[in-house]
Scaffold this motif. Sequence first.
Motif: not given
Length: 296
Positions: A137-151
């Motif tokens: 349900a989450l946009p893949a690119l947006t989700f990846a950007i969110f995770l990359a910004a965290i780690v």
Amino acid sequence: MAVTSPTVTPPTVASRASFKWLEGFPTIPVLILLTIAFVALFAELLAPYDPQVGTLSLRYRPPFWQTGGSMAHLLGTDHVGRDELSRLIFGARVSMIVGITAVMVAGTIGTVLGILSGYLGGWVDQVIMRIADAWLALPALTFAIFLAAIVGPSEFNIVIILGAVYWTRYARVIRGEVLSLKQREFVRLAVVAGCPKHVIMWRHILPNVINSAVVLGTLMLGVVIVTEAALSFLGVGVPPPKPAWGLMMSDGKQGLMVGHWWLTVLPGLCIMLMVLSANLLGDWLRVKLDPQLRQL
């Protein structure tokens, strides 16, 4: 004296079958992928310069066929005088390592969870599939950007992030295969014979879903490479000064409107060729390995 004509041996059934199986083989895409792999493997030997070191006096040199270019820098230099050809060569290594490793991580996680979900069923199936639905349900690119910004940006983190984002594609496809396989006679006979569940999943289910996982992996390779390039372009992927095709496009976007086209066009062309070749190879494998498409 009679002259005997040479006997012509008809091709065997096996050779005819092998030729038929190779019908439509994507020769050019495979050659492109092999060339990129070769360049990535021997980057130190092929690159004429250090991709991370430049000379400010050589900034924005165009490719050799344009006015102001030289054979010393065949594809020009970037905004800090680094050789563009050397950075493209080492960028191929980054894309290959990140793309293939991320596909393997996502494929391993998704295949294992898909087999567990499809064969065990019950609450295990419900938990895994609801998590997969939430992921999808989450946009893949947006989700990846969110995770990359965290780690934080790094090659290792990007591999883990892409594996965590794209495992759901494998899980849903493999689960559907397993739901069909568990009704087959050889699985039922293994159950009647008293084989433990983990043995059935390992010896009888897994070998029959590997084809689907491999095909999906080749198709996902292009998606993963584009996502990695997008993350690097946005500054949350491979950190500078390490050369990555997406990062090179980001560095060159400021000079695009003033005529420094090679800084963005050449990395973009490399990404396009690699993704298109991987997709064409994946389409061919899907047709050859899917029994329904082979009309078996």
